[in-house]
Write an enzyme that holds these catalytic residues in place. Sequence first.
Site, PDB file in Angstrom:
ATOM      1  N   HIS A  64     -90.856  58.866 -31.542  1.00 28.51           N
ATOM      2  CA  HIS A  64     -90.131  58.045 -30.573  1.00 28.51           C
ATOM      3  C   HIS A  64     -90.386  56.583 -30.922  1.00 28.51           C
ATOM      4  O   HIS A  64     -91.160  56.280 -31.835  1.00 28.51           O
ATOM      5  CB  HIS A  64     -90.555  58.373 -29.140  1.00 28.51           C
ATOM      6  CG  HIS A  64     -91.990  58.092 -28.836  1.00 28.51           C
ATOM      7  ND1 HIS A  64     -93.028  58.810 -29.396  1.00 28.51           N
ATOM      8  CD2 HIS A  64     -92.578  57.158 -28.046  1.00 28.51           C
ATOM      9  CE1 HIS A  64     -94.182  58.332 -28.953  1.00 28.51           C
ATOM     10  NE2 HIS A  64     -93.934  57.325 -28.138  1.00 28.51           N
ATOM     11  N   HIS A  66     -91.736  53.948 -29.276  1.00 27.54           N
ATOM     12  CA  HIS A  66     -92.733  53.077 -28.660  1.00 27.54           C
ATOM     13  C   HIS A  66     -93.541  52.363 -29.741  1.00 27.54           C
ATOM     14  O   HIS A  66     -93.802  52.920 -30.813  1.00 27.54           O
ATOM     15  CB  HIS A  66     -93.644  53.872 -27.726  1.00 27.54           C
ATOM     16  CG  HIS A  66     -92.976  54.207 -26.414  1.00 27.54           C
ATOM     17  ND1 HIS A  66     -93.410  55.202 -25.576  1.00 27.54           N
ATOM     18  CD2 HIS A  66     -91.884  53.662 -25.816  1.00 27.54           C
ATOM     19  CE1 HIS A  66     -92.617  55.254 -24.504  1.00 27.54           C
ATOM     20  NE2 HIS A  66     -91.683  54.331 -24.635  1.00 27.54           N
ATOM     21  N   ASP A  68     -96.575  51.581 -30.371  1.00 29.51           N
ATOM     22  CA  ASP A  68     -97.815  52.095 -30.965  1.00 29.51           C
ATOM     23  C   ASP A  68     -97.560  53.224 -31.957  1.00 29.51           C
ATOM     24  O   ASP A  68     -98.496  53.726 -32.583  1.00 29.51           O
ATOM     25  CB  ASP A  68     -98.798  52.553 -29.878  1.00 29.51           C
ATOM     26  CG  ASP A  68     -98.267  53.673 -28.994  1.00 29.51           C
ATOM     27  OD1 ASP A  68     -97.099  53.572 -28.532  1.00 29.51           O
ATOM     28  OD2 ASP A  68     -98.997  54.650 -28.746  1.00 29.51           O
ATOM     29  N   HIS A  69     -96.286  53.613 -32.142  1.00 29.07           N
ATOM     30  CA  HIS A  69     -95.939  54.655 -33.113  1.00 29.07           C
ATOM     31  C   HIS A  69     -95.166  54.113 -34.309  1.00 29.07           C
ATOM     32  O   HIS A  69     -94.886  54.859 -35.240  1.00 29.07           O
ATOM     33  CB  HIS A  69     -95.142  55.767 -32.431  1.00 29.07           C
ATOM     34  CG  HIS A  69     -95.969  56.537 -31.444  1.00 29.07           C
ATOM     35  ND1 HIS A  69     -96.453  57.801 -31.687  1.00 29.07           N
ATOM     36  CD2 HIS A  69     -96.448  56.189 -30.218  1.00 29.07           C
ATOM     37  CE1 HIS A  69     -97.174  58.207 -30.647  1.00 29.07           C
ATOM     38  NE2 HIS A  69     -97.185  57.249 -29.761  1.00 29.07           N
ATOM     39  N   HIS A 141     -90.662  62.494 -22.856  1.00 24.97           N
ATOM     40  CA  HIS A 141     -91.502  61.300 -22.794  1.00 24.97           C
ATOM     41  C   HIS A 141     -90.799  60.145 -22.086  1.00 24.97           C
ATOM     42  O   HIS A 141     -91.179  58.989 -22.231  1.00 24.97           O
ATOM     43  CB  HIS A 141     -91.936  60.905 -24.211  1.00 24.97           C
ATOM     44  CG  HIS A 141     -93.032  59.876 -24.230  1.00 24.97           C
ATOM     45  ND1 HIS A 141     -94.155  59.983 -23.438  1.00 24.97           N
ATOM     46  CD2 HIS A 141     -93.173  58.718 -24.928  1.00 24.97           C
ATOM     47  CE1 HIS A 141     -94.938  58.926 -23.655  1.00 24.97           C
ATOM     48  NE2 HIS A 141     -94.364  58.151 -24.552  1.00 24.97           N
ATOM     49  N   ASP A 211     -95.710  62.027 -28.307  1.00 23.71           N
ATOM     50  CA  ASP A 211     -96.048  61.851 -26.897  1.00 23.71           C
ATOM     51  C   ASP A 211     -95.110  62.676 -26.018  1.00 23.71           C
ATOM     52  O   ASP A 211     -93.890  62.591 -26.160  1.00 23.71           O
ATOM     53  CB  ASP A 211     -95.920  60.380 -26.497  1.00 23.71           C
ATOM     54  CG  ASP A 211     -96.954  59.499 -27.182  1.00 23.71           C
ATOM     55  OD1 ASP A 211     -97.701  60.020 -28.029  1.00 23.71           O
ATOM     56  OD2 ASP A 211     -97.012  58.298 -26.870  1.00 23.71           O
ATOM     57  N   HIS A 269    -104.030  61.200 -29.564  1.00 26.54           N
ATOM     58  CA  HIS A 269    -103.466  60.210 -28.628  1.00 26.54           C
ATOM     59  C   HIS A 269    -104.379  60.089 -27.414  1.00 26.54           C
ATOM     60  O   HIS A 269    -103.965  60.226 -26.256  1.00 26.54           O
ATOM     61  CB  HIS A 269    -102.041  60.613 -28.215  1.00 26.54           C
ATOM     62  CG  HIS A 269    -101.220  59.447 -27.733  1.00 26.54           C
ATOM     63  ND1 HIS A 269    -101.113  59.093 -26.407  1.00 26.54           N
ATOM     64  CD2 HIS A 269    -100.461  58.555 -28.408  1.00 26.54           C
ATOM     65  CE1 HIS A 269    -100.320  58.039 -26.274  1.00 26.54           C
ATOM     66  NE2 HIS A 269     -99.913  57.685 -27.487  1.00 26.54           N
TER      67      HIS A 269
END
Length: 318
Positions: A64, A66, A68-69, A141, A211, A269
């Site tokens: 996805h 976000h 932090d990915h 998510h 996530d 995570h």
Amino acid sequence: GRGIVIRVVFLGTAASRPTVGRNVSAVLVQRLGETLLFDCGEGTQRQMMRYGTGFTVNDIFFTHMHADHLLGLPGLLRTMGLQGREEPMDLFGPPGSTRVLKDAIHLGVDRIQFPVEIRELQPGQSLGDDDYEIMAFKVRHGTSAIGYRLKEFPRLGRFDVDLARELGIPEGPLFGQLHRGESVEVDGRTIHPEELVGPARPGRTLVYTGDTRPTRETVEAAAGADLLIHEATFSLEDAARAHETFHSTAHGAAEIALEAGVDALVLTHVSARYSENPAPLLKEAREVFANTEVARDGLSLEIAYKPDGVEVPNASGA
């Protein structure tokens, strides 16, 4: 022999932001000289140096969009360019991810000297290779998000060379035909493959959720998998918060593993709260599913073939 090993290296295991001991999300999978990267949080290239994995990544799969990915992508691509990479790179992401990935690629003023292709995958869509496939599956998510399943096709059963010689079958193309499941004629006799070839042998299956809340789709995708890598941001005491933020608890992840009948569960995570001491997450998960570990940065796991004689579900003469 042990056959080809699949190696899984956890480059980053923290939720949302790095901590002193953990970087943000990235998981590397090495198989037969091919290296696949799943998610690419900020600082991933540094983790690759730290854990000696090298930068020769073939494809990157994003769960996805976000930050932090994916914030590690611009730096990693620039470093590959500086090292003279010329081979194309494929990036895969969920529906609607193209614009964000494009922006990440073009961040800064320096161009990337090798072709980078972006492909969106719909849940249920598979990318095939000769001997394995990667399938995207839907996760929950609160944003466009998918998990990934890497599944090897069953391998042919063992071919009994000595018996083939005893039966007077000349070496060469006929061996191959029998091994592939075709009957052959030798001196007017029909020889059937099942006389010489053992049952198909299972390939391996590896599932990475990214996530997500615990979902039915993960159970289905992970059915019988050798390894399930499932997020576990929180523990049960934060169950309400986990639900609101579309995350899982360690207990919830373990229930998915149990229901899917996987061999092993690795949690990742991890919230900053448990970064230094993940023992509460581990205890909570193991009460439901015994064969659980909490990943740490640098953890390297090998998935070997199951021993011969373990039956493959519905691989009828494959």
